[in-house]
Design an enzyme around this catalytic site. Structure first.
Site: not given
Ligand code: AHM
Ligand code: MG
Length: 327
Positions: A62, A91
């Site tokens: 990500d 991270e």
């Molecule tokens: P989405 O945006 O694909 O629907 O994903 C949302 C989900 C959340 O429930 C969660 O908090 C997040 O993705 C996790 O990703 P990160 O840890 O990068 O915030």
């Molecule tokens: Mg996160």
């Protein structure tokens, strides 16, 4: 009389060396959380926090926001001198060495919900505490890849209208809220109990066309309401920060769903097993809820990779079982 987190941890640990180490680790993570909460609270005054760092993706693939990295640094700073040998983090590609003599490893998502940083919506920190000794594991990555059922403690902090710590030390799930006047976390709920049944689900429904057939059928049946096979009307809530969706479920029941889908990279959903699904599954079960990958109990899954993704369904146990019946 109000019970502080420190008093609660002292009571839990007694003179047991392992529990003293766990209590110390949890206390340090909570302290880091107070520092992160102050940063999050700056909101629009610090809008650079939501900037994507370079064009680099993090270990999970990500994009990385500035606050993701600052939150990780705050956690490392607090854990440095404590009982934790290695930190696994969303991270960082590989485990971060902390204290060579430590008897624990900790896995964290330093800032869950980071796509919400600049929207004044709750974000949080998720942690999982596992036992460690150098003789039992060939390397720190293997130590972090223990099954969720080996967790000694887990929880998350949520930086919202109030800063809250949801914690389990393996005997029930407790909620502590930060009292800003004293700077202490105060016990607000001694035994969280997730309602067994629910009429509320949380899912990113915009992905419906990509879903596997059982999940699509389940949501279609919910959408059919009173007239459909479920014979009741459902409500939908989705914050998009798992910590916030989880806290709602701990408060009034519900089910959270992030299944695998047909998009490239989403075959196993979006959430990470070791520092997102495992800790949330542990606190959910300790609050009488259930957590699966659709069918299999999350805490029974043997991790294959540090940053592995896993489909995740958790919350009210009857609804989690209902979803499994669609597979
Ligand atoms: P989405 O945006 O694909 O629907 O994903 C949302 C989900 C959340 O429930 C969660 O908090 C997040 O993705 C996790 O990703 P990160 O840890 O990068 O915030
Ligand atoms: Mg996160």
């Amino acid at each position: 009389m109000s019970v502080t987190l420190q008093a609660f941890l002292r009571d839990y640990a007694g003179t047991d060396p392992r529990k003293l180490a766990v209590a110390d680790a949890v206390s340090r993570i909570a302290e880091a959380g107070i520092a992160i909460a102050d940063l999050v609270a700056q909101g629009p005054l610090a809008d650079h926090f939501a900037k994507v760092r370079g064009d680099e993706a993090n270990a999970g693939g990500d994009t990385q926001k500035e606050l993701d990295v600052i939150a990780e640094e705050a956690i490392i700073a607090k854990l440095k001198s404590g009982p934790v040998a290695f930190l696994g983090s969303e991270e960082s590609e590989t485990p971060i060495p902390l204290n060579a003599d430590g008897s624990l490893v900790v896995a964290v998502d330093p800032l869950d919900g980071s796509s919400n940083i600049d929207t004044n919506v709750s974000v949080g920190t998720i942690y999982s505490v596992l036992p460690y000794d150098a003789a039992s594991f060939p390397d720190p990555t293997a130590a972090l890849m223990q099954k969720g059922s080996a967790q000694l403690a887990a929880g998350f902090l949520i930086y919202g209208p109030s800063t809250v710590l949801v914690s389990t030390l393996g005997a029930g799930t407790q909620v502590f809220a930060l009292d800003r006047a004293s700077g202490d976390f105060i016990l607000a709920k001694a035994a969280v109990e997730i309602a067994a049944a629910t009429k509320e689900y949380g899912v990113n429904q915009s992905n419906m066309r990509h879903w596997e057939e059982p999940m699509r059928r389940y949501i279609e049946d919910c959408l059919a309401g009173k007239d459909g096979p479920r014979a009741k009307d459902f409500n939908m809530r989705w914050v998009g920060s798992m910590v916030a969706d989880a806290f709602r479920i701990f408060t009034r029941g519900g089910v959270y769903i992030y299944s695998g889908d047909k998009r490239k990279g989403y075959e196993n959903g979006r959430l990470r097993l070791i520092y997102e699904a495992n800790p949330v599954a542990f606190i959910t079960e300790q609050a009488q809820g259930a957590a699966t990958d659709g069918t299999t109990r999350i805490l029974d899954i043997t991790p294959q990779k540090l940053h592995q993704r896993i489909p995740l369904v958790f919350g009210s146990r009857e609804e989690v079982a209902k979803i499994a019946s669609y597979y």
